[in-house]
Design a protein around this motif. Structure first.
Motif, PDB file in Angstrom:
ATOM      1  N   UNK A 144      -7.366  -4.383  22.427  1.00  0.00           N
ATOM      2  CA  UNK A 144      -8.489  -4.218  23.318  1.00  0.00           C
ATOM      3  C   UNK A 144      -8.019  -3.209  24.656  1.00  0.00           C
ATOM      4  N   UNK A 145      -6.818  -3.419  24.973  1.00  0.00           N
ATOM      5  CA  UNK A 145      -6.446  -2.703  26.034  1.00  0.00           C
ATOM      6  C   UNK A 145      -5.329  -1.765  25.741  1.00  0.00           C
ATOM      7  N   UNK A 146      -5.165  -0.668  26.508  1.00  0.00           N
ATOM      8  CA  UNK A 146      -4.041   0.506  26.412  1.00  0.00           C
ATOM      9  C   UNK A 146      -2.708  -0.349  26.640  1.00  0.00           C
ATOM     10  N   UNK A 147      -2.724  -1.161  27.618  1.00  0.00           N
ATOM     11  CA  UNK A 147      -1.779  -1.966  28.075  1.00  0.00           C
ATOM     12  C   UNK A 147      -1.211  -2.922  26.980  1.00  0.00           C
ATOM     13  N   UNK A 148      -2.194  -3.513  26.239  1.00  0.00           N
ATOM     14  CA  UNK A 148      -1.763  -4.611  25.078  1.00  0.00           C
ATOM     15  C   UNK A 148      -1.232  -3.738  24.136  1.00  0.00           C
ATOM     16  N   UNK A 149      -1.890  -2.486  23.736  1.00  0.00           N
ATOM     17  CA  UNK A 149      -1.262  -1.698  22.573  1.00  0.00           C
ATOM     18  C   UNK A 149       0.045  -1.460  23.012  1.00  0.00           C
ATOM     19  N   UNK A 150       0.345  -0.919  24.285  1.00  0.00           N
ATOM     20  CA  UNK A 150       1.865  -0.513  24.424  1.00  0.00           C
ATOM     21  C   UNK A 150       2.900  -1.655  24.303  1.00  0.00           C
ATOM     22  N   UNK A 151       2.292  -2.894  24.525  1.00  0.00           N
ATOM     23  CA  UNK A 151       3.178  -4.189  24.536  1.00  0.00           C
ATOM     24  C   UNK A 151       3.289  -4.649  22.945  1.00  0.00           C
ATOM     25  N   UNK A 152       2.317  -4.171  22.042  1.00  0.00           N
ATOM     26  CA  UNK A 152       2.400  -4.465  20.656  1.00  0.00           C
ATOM     27  C   UNK A 152       3.603  -3.493  20.228  1.00  0.00           C
ATOM     28  N   UNK A 153       3.213  -2.200  20.249  1.00  0.00           N
ATOM     29  CA  UNK A 153       4.169  -1.328  19.775  1.00  0.00           C
ATOM     30  C   UNK A 153       5.766  -1.314  20.411  1.00  0.00           C
ATOM     31  N   UNK A 154       5.719  -1.823  21.691  1.00  0.00           N
ATOM     32  CA  UNK A 154       7.158  -2.151  22.131  1.00  0.00           C
ATOM     33  C   UNK A 154       7.908  -3.346  21.554  1.00  0.00           C
ATOM     34  N   UNK A 163       8.702   1.224  13.209  1.00  0.00           N
ATOM     35  CA  UNK A 163       8.674   2.363  13.830  1.00  0.00           C
ATOM     36  C   UNK A 163       7.215   2.390  14.417  1.00  0.00           C
ATOM     37  N   UNK A 164       6.893   1.796  15.596  1.00  0.00           N
ATOM     38  CA  UNK A 164       5.656   1.505  15.825  1.00  0.00           C
ATOM     39  C   UNK A 164       5.303   2.117  17.322  1.00  0.00           C
ATOM     40  N   UNK A 165       4.121   2.998  17.419  1.00  0.00           N
ATOM     41  CA  UNK A 165       3.857   3.732  18.530  1.00  0.00           C
ATOM     42  C   UNK A 165       2.516   3.498  18.948  1.00  0.00           C
ATOM     43  N   UNK A 166       2.403   3.209  20.596  1.00  0.00           N
ATOM     44  CA  UNK A 166       1.277   3.115  20.863  1.00  0.00           C
ATOM     45  C   UNK A 166       0.271   4.495  21.241  1.00  0.00           C
ATOM     46  N   UNK A 167      -0.918   4.571  20.760  1.00  0.00           N
ATOM     47  CA  UNK A 167      -1.793   5.678  21.042  1.00  0.00           C
ATOM     48  C   UNK A 167      -3.038   5.200  21.875  1.00  0.00           C
ATOM     49  N   UNK A 219       0.729  -1.360  -0.018  1.00  0.00           N
ATOM     50  CA  UNK A 219       0.074   0.021  -0.008  1.00  0.00           C
ATOM     51  C   UNK A 219       0.797   1.288   0.152  1.00  0.00           C
ATOM     52  N   UNK A 220       2.114   1.321   0.575  1.00  0.00           N
ATOM     53  CA  UNK A 220       2.716   2.465   0.650  1.00  0.00           C
ATOM     54  C   UNK A 220       2.609   3.271   1.863  1.00  0.00           C
ATOM     55  N   UNK A 221       1.704   2.752   2.752  1.00  0.00           N
ATOM     56  CA  UNK A 221       1.132   3.756   3.788  1.00  0.00           C
ATOM     57  C   UNK A 221       1.288   3.021   4.959  1.00  0.00           C
ATOM     58  N   UNK A 222       1.154   3.716   6.040  1.00  0.00           N
ATOM     59  CA  UNK A 222       1.027   3.453   7.499  1.00  0.00           C
ATOM     60  C   UNK A 222       0.073   2.647   7.849  1.00  0.00           C
TER      61      UNK A 222
END
Length: 74
Positions: A51-61, A70-74, A42-45
């Motif tokens: 489900x949770x902010x904690x899991x989002x942070x774990x995925x990004x890390x 270059x992953x960031x949690x939001x 796609x050439x895109x981000x």
């Protein structure tokens, strides 16, 4: 307070996909494999919803450290 905005998810510029995977390790491995493929195509981000902010942070890390993305949690 927090405002909830709802609307249609289907848009020409957005592609949605749901994948059922057994455990956390399998989920992270799937992301590491397919994010680069989809990004190259796609050439895109992209956005990964969790489900949770904690899991989002774990995925990004994990994507930063293990897959060099270059992953960031939001």
């Amino acid at each position: 307070g927090m405002e909830t905005v709802r609307g249609p998810l289907a848009r020409p510029s957005v592609r949605l996909q749901t994948v059922a995977l057994a455990g956390d390790a399998e989920k992270l491995a799937w992301l590491a494999k397919w994010i680069p493929v989809l990004r190259k195509k796609s050439g895109c981000a992209g956005i990964v919803y969790a489900l949770t902010q904690r899991w989002t942070e774990r995925i990004a890390e994990w994507l930063r450290k293990s897959a060099g993305m270059d992953a960031r949690a939001y």
